[in-house]
Design an enzyme around this catalytic site. Sequence first.
Site, PDB file in Angstrom:
ATOM      1  N   HIS A  26      22.877 -45.211 -78.790  1.00  0.00           N
ATOM      2  CA  HIS A  26      22.295 -46.386 -78.145  1.00  0.00           C
ATOM      3  C   HIS A  26      20.946 -46.718 -78.774  1.00  0.00           C
ATOM      4  CE1 HIS A  26      20.843 -49.199 -75.279  1.00  0.00           C
ATOM      5  NE2 HIS A  26      20.396 -48.360 -74.346  1.00  0.00           N
ATOM      6  N   CYS A  72      23.342 -52.047 -68.521  1.00  0.00           N
ATOM      7  CA  CYS A  72      22.251 -51.894 -67.562  1.00  0.00           C
ATOM      8  C   CYS A  72      20.937 -51.982 -68.331  1.00  0.00           C
ATOM      9  CB  CYS A  72      22.361 -50.569 -66.813  1.00  0.00           C
ATOM     10  SG  CYS A  72      22.298 -49.101 -67.855  1.00  0.00           S
ATOM     11  N   CYS A  76      17.463 -52.759 -72.876  1.00  0.00           N
ATOM     12  CA  CYS A  76      18.789 -52.388 -73.365  1.00  0.00           C
ATOM     13  C   CYS A  76      19.745 -53.572 -73.435  1.00  0.00           C
ATOM     14  CB  CYS A  76      19.391 -51.300 -72.486  1.00  0.00           C
ATOM     15  SG  CYS A  76      18.362 -49.830 -72.352  1.00  0.00           S
ATOM     16  N   GLY A 111      16.688 -50.996 -68.176  1.00  0.00           N
ATOM     17  CA  GLY A 111      15.575 -50.310 -67.565  1.00  0.00           C
ATOM     18  C   GLY A 111      14.631 -51.269 -66.873  1.00  0.00           C
TER      19      GLY A 111
END
Length: 418
Positions: free
Chosen positions: A368, A398, A99, A400
């Site tokens: 997103h 953030c 991300c 993953g």
Amino acid sequence: MARKQGVFTKYDDVWLLDGVRTPFVDYNHALGQASPIDLGIKAAREAFARSGVPAADVGHVFAGSMAQASFDAYMLPRHIGLYSGVPLEVPATLTQRVCGTGMELVLRAGDAIELGQIELGLCVGAESMTRNPVAAYTHRGGFRMGQIEFKDFLWEALLDPAASVTMGDTAENLAKQYKISRQEVDRFAAESFACALAAQQDGFLAGEIAPVKTETFELAGYNPRGIRIPSKLAQVDQDTHPRPSPIEQLAQIKPAFGGVQTGGNSSAIVDGAAAALVASGAYAKSSGRRPLARVVGGVAIGVPPEIMGIGPAPAIRRLLEGVGLKLDDIDRFEINEAFGAQCLAVIRELGIDRGKVNVNGGAIAIGHPLAATGVRLTLTVARELARSGGRYGIASACIGGGQGIAVLVENVDSNKGN
């Protein structure tokens, strides 16, 4: 020697010239059949057209996409460069930080500029969530009786097997740790939708969006590529997920992971791409183009996988420490809303003024598309600083697996700026 946490980079002379994105469109809708390569080509072409910067000046193409969403996925960075007009001899690389990929692209371009390798970089994040495959990884040698197993890549990719948690579980862990209630998360989501709708209505979001229509991308001597949207549509010109979403309505949605997170207060699943042009100061001057912002620096840092959503907090702390600024010096934040509880946990951990965060809506409302998000956040915070007159803005996300990333930009038009 004591080692500081994370990887911090500060730039002396790196500039965000311009950028644009496609609309972010709900998956299985108008952009659902478009390859992320073609979405990336579209965004790149529009970035050159809007900025007036010649594609021929690009020294390197930095591209990112998470899923193998087409059979020619290996060619994604190369084809985005070639079909957007970048010269044949200019190389291209694929970057992946889940991300945080889009922000990583900007930082990689900044590194190459600071090293004197290039004067101008093209950064493109492109993602088709719709075209995430249904896949099998263990059948190359054939099928055994009762052991044929195909899985939904998009769903399975949300599981972190190291900690045996889904990404939704990590948000629930943060909700428990920071004592965040379902009502707080729904209120946060309602605000995200309301801000995004307002930003659509006042034209702010339109300022960073290039409409997408059915078109062909030609490249002399090579096969054409292109985008096809449903024939009933002339074009797609705005994000499709923002909608009136009062807290009372959001409260009716069932939990997705047994706690506070639902489909209504988590990031929307969308398709889209975003492109940015990152340049040296010398190039910015010679081009005659006033940049959107100065790229001051960035940080990538690791956090425990089971609370991956807290990643922006230590990344932002380390970034501020590195550049010698305080939290109060930052006028605007774009923090990716992977999940409502996750974003609230970051705000709570750092003590950020909520009124400075995602003032034009976030991923809960806008969506997103993994690799594209970081480019969007960086462009959006730079544009918002220009509109509001603030000096410093941070884009953060953030990641993953347990990471956080943050990029600091400075508004060149600020009265207090350079």
